[in-house]
Enzyme design. Structure first.
Site, PDB file in Angstrom:
ATOM      1  N   GLU A   1      -7.476  -0.964  -0.789  1.00 53.22           N
ATOM      2  CA  GLU A   1      -6.680  -0.681  -1.981  1.00 53.22           C
ATOM      3  C   GLU A   1      -6.863  -1.765  -3.040  1.00 53.22           C
ATOM      4  O   GLU A   1      -7.003  -2.938  -2.713  1.00 53.22           O
ATOM      5  CB  GLU A   1      -5.188  -0.618  -1.616  1.00 53.22           C
TER       6      GLU A   1
ATOM      7  N   LYS B   1     -12.054   1.691   3.743  1.00 56.60           N
ATOM      8  CA  LYS B   1     -11.361   1.884   2.460  1.00 56.60           C
ATOM      9  C   LYS B   1     -10.452   0.696   2.230  1.00 56.60           C
ATOM     10  O   LYS B   1      -9.903   0.141   3.190  1.00 56.60           O
ATOM     11  CB  LYS B   1     -10.547   3.179   2.478  1.00 56.60           C
TER      12      LYS B   1
ATOM     13  N   GLU C   1      -4.372   7.845  -6.341  1.00 55.24           N
ATOM     14  CA  GLU C   1      -3.097   8.276  -5.750  1.00 55.24           C
ATOM     15  C   GLU C   1      -1.979   8.253  -6.786  1.00 55.24           C
ATOM     16  O   GLU C   1      -1.748   7.239  -7.454  1.00 55.24           O
ATOM     17  CB  GLU C   1      -2.728   7.376  -4.559  1.00 55.24           C
TER      18      GLU C   1
ATOM     19  N   ASP D   1      -3.830   3.694   6.708  1.00 61.73           N
ATOM     20  CA  ASP D   1      -2.787   2.797   7.217  1.00 61.73           C
ATOM     21  C   ASP D   1      -1.410   3.443   7.035  1.00 61.73           C
ATOM     22  O   ASP D   1      -0.389   2.854   7.419  1.00 61.73           O
ATOM     23  CB  ASP D   1      -2.874   1.402   6.596  1.00 61.73           C
ATOM     24  N   SER D   2      -1.384   4.684   6.517  1.00 63.99           N
ATOM     25  CA  SER D   2      -0.165   5.497   6.588  1.00 63.99           C
ATOM     26  C   SER D   2       0.226   5.684   8.056  1.00 63.99           C
ATOM     27  O   SER D   2       1.336   6.137   8.355  1.00 63.99           O
ATOM     28  CB  SER D   2      -0.374   6.854   5.902  1.00 63.99           C
TER      29      SER D   2
ATOM     30  N   ASP E   1      -9.049   2.608   6.905  1.00 61.19           N
ATOM     31  CA  ASP E   1      -8.396   1.677   5.976  1.00 61.19           C
ATOM     32  C   ASP E   1      -8.411   0.261   6.523  1.00 61.19           C
ATOM     33  O   ASP E   1      -8.087   0.043   7.705  1.00 61.19           O
ATOM     34  CB  ASP E   1      -6.915   2.074   5.829  1.00 61.19           C
TER      35      ASP E   1
HETATM   36  O1  KIV Z   1      -3.192   5.543   4.215  1.00 61.81           O
HETATM   37  C1  KIV Z   1      -3.416   6.670   3.763  1.00 61.81           C
HETATM   38  O2  KIV Z   1      -3.134   7.703   4.388  1.00 61.81           O
HETATM   39  C2  KIV Z   1      -4.031   6.761   2.450  1.00 61.81           C
HETATM   40  C3  KIV Z   1      -4.124   8.117   1.820  1.00 61.81           C
HETATM   41  C4  KIV Z   1      -2.815   8.508   1.276  1.00 61.81           C
HETATM   42  C5  KIV Z   1      -5.177   8.162   0.782  1.00 61.81           C
HETATM   43  O3  KIV Z   1      -4.434   5.778   1.907  1.00 61.81           O
END
Ligand code: KIV
Length: 273
Positions: A112, A110, A180, A41-42, A80
């Site tokens: 968090e 994934k 992280e 989600d970056s 994510d």
């Molecule tokens: O969203 C993302 O790119 C991430 C990575 C930094 C692990 O969660």
């Protein structure tokens, strides 16, 4: 060949993961032979121009993950779950995860955090056959509550919370856990204690694998150097120089040349006058 969950969990060599957000990103990551691709989600920061990941929606993630999958059909794909799509209960989380898997062709999701609520979601999802990657340490989705984008696990309480969280996620069925922005020694300890691989970003060399945001790795944004990333290319500078050269050639009528143009017979042209 695409890696399987057991194969990733038992990997002898460090796992290599990069982020991708579109078809070319997936294609180049697969051609480079990475073990896993993460549609992180970056996306919100590096592609959509938000100043945090919070505005990213499930629809955004699905749209981009489908494009990545088209570019990387044979690489293990993790997507994510964005902010808010797994926080309102196990049923909603399950619904979000099923949509991602069904609509994108992802192999895993994934999420968090390691609160009791998130751990419960991980337990239910994995029991229902959805592979889950956990994520502890710095968690951008809730960075405001963590006091900003800062290193975690430096004091007793934060180090204990990070270790216990990673253990709880693994116990609930996560097949790996991202660490992280935590001190390298804490990451090493967590990696030794966990029965599943850790994947580090800003967590030192002793993790079970490493992940980088591709835009950091490629230097897409000029001038911005992050401590947790290494720049392996200067794509931003090269792109800017190329477009600047194109612009000056257009203005000087130096582009297009004869080689870029199509020809026709004189007599056809004559009839038009
Ligand atoms: O969203 C993302 O790119 C991430 C990575 C930094 C692990 O969660």
């Amino acid at each position: 060949m695409k890696r399987s969950v057991p194969d990733l969990m038992n990997s002898e060599s460090p796992l290599v993961m990069v982020t991708a957000y579109d078809f070319p990103g997936g294609k180049v990551a697969e051609a480079a032979g990475v073990d896993l691709i993460l549609v992180g989600d970056s996306l919100g920061n590096v592609v959509l121009g938000y100043d945090s990941t919070a505005p990213v929606t499930l629809a955004d993630m699905i749209h981009h993950a489908r494009a990545v999958r088209r570019g990387a059909p044979d690489t293990f794909l993790v997507v994510d779950l964005p902010f808010g799509t797994y926080h309102t209960g196990v049923t909603d989380a399950m619904r979000s995860a099923v949509r991602v898997i069904q609509e994108t062709g992802a192999d895993a999701i994934k999420m968090e955090g390691a609160t009791p609520e998130v751990v419960e979601v991980v337990r239910v999802l994995t029991r229902n056959g959805i592979p889950v990657m956990g994520h502890v340490g710095l968690m951008p989705q809730t960075a405001t509550a963590q006091g900003g984008l800062r290193v975690q696990g430096k004091d007793d309480e934060s180090a204990r919370r990070t270790l216990d969280g990673a253990l709880a996620l693994a116990e609930a069925g996560a097949f790996s856990v991202v660490l992280e922005a935590i001190p390298a020694r804490l990451a090493k300890l967590i990696t030794e204690k966990l029965p599943v691989p850790t994947i580090g970003i800003g967590a030192g060399v002793n993790c079970g694998g490493q992940v980088l945001v591709t835009h950091d790795l490629l230097g897409v944004y000029e001038g911005e150097e992050k401590k947790i990333a290494k720049r392996y290319a200067e794509v931003g500078r090269i792109s800017r120089e190329a477009i600047t050269q194109y612009a000056s050639e257009v203005r000087a009528r130096a582009f297009p040349t004869r080689e870029n143009s199509f020809v026709m017979k004189d007599d056809v042209l004559d009839k038009l006058y």
